[in-house]
Write a protein that holds these residues in place. Structure first.
Motif, PDB file in Angstrom:
ATOM      1  N   VAL A  41      42.649  65.557  46.195  1.00 24.88           N
ATOM      2  CA  VAL A  41      43.391  66.220  45.114  1.00 24.88           C
ATOM      3  C   VAL A  41      44.765  66.666  45.631  1.00 24.88           C
ATOM      4  O   VAL A  41      45.784  66.468  44.970  1.00 24.88           O
ATOM      5  CB  VAL A  41      42.578  67.409  44.543  1.00 24.88           C
ATOM      6  N   ASP A  42      44.804  67.222  46.840  1.00 25.41           N
ATOM      7  CA  ASP A  42      46.096  67.644  47.412  1.00 25.41           C
ATOM      8  C   ASP A  42      47.034  66.447  47.565  1.00 25.41           C
ATOM      9  O   ASP A  42      48.235  66.554  47.321  1.00 25.41           O
ATOM     10  CB  ASP A  42      45.894  68.319  48.780  1.00 25.41           C
ATOM     11  N   GLU A  43      46.471  65.315  47.980  1.00 27.25           N
ATOM     12  CA  GLU A  43      47.296  64.097  48.103  1.00 27.25           C
ATOM     13  C   GLU A  43      47.930  63.747  46.757  1.00 27.25           C
ATOM     14  O   GLU A  43      49.116  63.431  46.664  1.00 27.25           O
ATOM     15  CB  GLU A  43      46.417  62.924  48.596  1.00 27.25           C
ATOM     16  N   ALA A  44      47.115  63.821  45.692  1.00 29.27           N
ATOM     17  CA  ALA A  44      47.611  63.463  44.350  1.00 29.27           C
ATOM     18  C   ALA A  44      48.671  64.459  43.897  1.00 29.27           C
ATOM     19  O   ALA A  44      49.731  64.059  43.375  1.00 29.27           O
ATOM     20  CB  ALA A  44      46.438  63.432  43.375  1.00 29.27           C
ATOM     21  N   ALA A  88      43.604  83.931  48.817  1.00 27.08           N
ATOM     22  CA  ALA A  88      44.709  83.008  48.495  1.00 27.08           C
ATOM     23  C   ALA A  88      44.230  81.566  48.570  1.00 27.08           C
ATOM     24  O   ALA A  88      44.570  80.736  47.711  1.00 27.08           O
ATOM     25  CB  ALA A  88      45.875  83.243  49.451  1.00 27.08           C
ATOM     26  N   GLU A  89      43.410  81.254  49.587  1.00 32.81           N
ATOM     27  CA  GLU A  89      42.883  79.885  49.733  1.00 32.81           C
ATOM     28  C   GLU A  89      41.982  79.519  48.553  1.00 32.81           C
ATOM     29  O   GLU A  89      42.023  78.403  48.031  1.00 32.81           O
ATOM     30  CB  GLU A  89      42.090  79.752  51.037  1.00 32.81           C
ATOM     31  N   VAL A  90      41.134  80.474  48.145  1.00 31.69           N
ATOM     32  CA  VAL A  90      40.222  80.223  47.024  1.00 31.69           C
ATOM     33  C   VAL A  90      41.031  80.000  45.746  1.00 31.69           C
ATOM     34  O   VAL A  90      40.760  79.078  44.960  1.00 31.69           O
ATOM     35  CB  VAL A  90      39.223  81.392  46.852  1.00 31.69           C
ATOM     36  N   GLN A  91      42.064  80.810  45.556  1.00 34.02           N
ATOM     37  CA  GLN A  91      42.850  80.681  44.323  1.00 34.02           C
ATOM     38  C   GLN A  91      43.635  79.376  44.272  1.00 34.02           C
ATOM     39  O   GLN A  91      43.881  78.829  43.205  1.00 34.02           O
ATOM     40  CB  GLN A  91      43.780  81.888  44.172  1.00 34.02           C
ATOM     41  N   ARG A  92      43.981  78.875  45.436  1.00 32.22           N
ATOM     42  CA  ARG A  92      44.743  77.626  45.512  1.00 32.22           C
ATOM     43  C   ARG A  92      43.922  76.430  44.995  1.00 32.22           C
ATOM     44  O   ARG A  92      44.462  75.410  44.633  1.00 32.22           O
ATOM     45  CB  ARG A  92      45.130  77.398  46.988  1.00 32.22           C
ATOM     46  N   THR A  93      42.581  76.569  44.991  1.00 35.81           N
ATOM     47  CA  THR A  93      41.747  75.430  44.584  1.00 35.81           C
ATOM     48  C   THR A  93      41.695  75.249  43.064  1.00 35.81           C
ATOM     49  O   THR A  93      41.215  74.234  42.589  1.00 35.81           O
ATOM     50  CB  THR A  93      40.286  75.613  45.067  1.00 35.81           C
ATOM     51  N   LYS A  94      42.192  76.257  42.333  1.00 33.03           N
ATOM     52  CA  LYS A  94      42.118  76.173  40.868  1.00 33.03           C
ATOM     53  C   LYS A  94      43.141  75.184  40.358  1.00 33.03           C
ATOM     54  O   LYS A  94      44.323  75.278  40.703  1.00 33.03           O
ATOM     55  CB  LYS A  94      42.453  77.539  40.264  1.00 33.03           C
ATOM     56  N   LEU A  95      42.716  74.257  39.534  1.00 33.65           N
ATOM     57  CA  LEU A  95      43.706  73.374  38.909  1.00 33.65           C
ATOM     58  C   LEU A  95      44.233  74.117  37.678  1.00 33.65           C
ATOM     59  O   LEU A  95      43.476  74.808  36.993  1.00 33.65           O
ATOM     60  CB  LEU A  95      43.065  72.042  38.522  1.00 33.65           C
TER      61      LEU A  95
END
Ligand code: G1P
Length: 291
Positions: A41-44, A88-95
């Motif tokens: 997902v990060d790549e995309a 912050a890491e957990v929140q970053r996973t939200k699309l």
């Protein structure tokens, strides 16, 4: 038009890594501290993708939850100031709201069928496909490199990289004609050829930029290699009427669908992660020395 949408087929059972995947989607198996799927997902996202279409199946509900708000968890982490980094890491996973769609492939009919399931959500525009079994470590990301190439070529692009001869029959393989740097003109593709019939050592890596006309071809596509509806077969037909290039990306690839490939992904990322690098190096050295 730019590439705004990406399709990620995540319906597969992960039979090559059972029983690990009996109750966890294989795409959520951790590579150090995040699921394999997060890297893809990060790549995309790095390539400018604004909307991801996940083609899921039964038992894959955890993928939806992963990219959603986790209210209780976030509230619990927020209540402890020492957990600010983890929060912050957990929140970053939200699309972002509206940036993900989930549709189900009801039967495992093949990759071509999985991509076809995204037809209505993608609509009439070019799009990317990323197979989440494959993690590609690259800067810029593999899809970002392809999008840059696409700005000049238009049409369709598949990522390729060389593979040892004994493994070639597990992949889609291209017939290269000529090269201009990393961009390759080609005259054909074949899915999982017998080793002695492989037209080259360049395999299709699991990253594609495709025009929407592929959907009508997929709708009519009969079964191919392995008795499955193959994306490669419809791409071969599309080559008759549209421009098609292969792109040999600059980066390193890990096939997390196999036990050894998954292990390699974990080792490579543990050695890169500042939090684990030193210890991981020492552990590997110890095992390599047989002590
Ligand atoms: C799929 C594609 C194949 C490609 C491979 C990359 O095969 O059909 O062309 O080379 O992914 O990983 P699968 O691994 O689903 O059998």
């Amino acid at each position: 038009m730019g590439i705004r949408k990406a399709v990620m087929p995540v319906a597969g059972h992960g039979t090559r890594v059972l029983p690990a995947t009996k109750s966890i989607p294989k795409e959520l198996l951790p590579v150090v501290d995040r699921p394999a799927l997060q890297y893809v997902v990060d790549e995309a996202l790095e390539a400018g993708i604004e909307h991801i279409v996940f083609v899921t199946g039964r038992g894959k509900g955890a993928i939806e939850d992963y990219f959603d708000e986790a209210f209780e968890l976030e509230a619990a982490l927020a209540a402890k100031t020492s957990k600010a980094d983890i929060l912050a890491e957990v929140q970053r996973t939200k699309l972002p709201a509206g940036a993900a769609s989930f549709t189900r492939q009801q039967a495992p009919l093949g990759l071509g069928h999985a991509v076809w399931c995204a037809k209505d959500i993608v609509g009439d525009e070019p799009f990317a496909v990323l197979l989440p079994d494959v993690i590609v470590r690259a800067k810029p990301s593999c899809l970002a490199q392809m999008v840059e190439a696409y700005e000049n070529t238009g049409g369709n692009i598949v990522a390729v990289d060389p593979v040892p001869e004994e493994k070639i029959s597990s992949y889609g393989v291209i017939t290269p004609e000529s090269r201009d740097g990393r961009l390759i003109r080609m005259s054909g593709m074949v899915e999982k050829p017998p080793r002695e019939e492989a037209p080259s050592n360049l395999k299709i890596t699991g990253r594609y930029i495709l025009q929407p006309e592929i959907f009508d071809l997929l709708e009519e596509q009969g079964k191919g290699a392995g008795g499955e509806i193959q994306l490669t077969d419809s791409m071969v037909t599309l080559m008759e009427s549209q421009s098609f290039h292969a792109y040999e990306f600059d980066g390193e690839e890990f096939d997390c669908g196999s036990k050894a490939g998954y292990f390699e992904a974990v080792v490579a990322h543990a050695l890169q992660n500042p939090e684990t690098a030193d210890e991981a190096k020492a552990i590997l050295a110890r095992y390599a020395a047989g002590t």
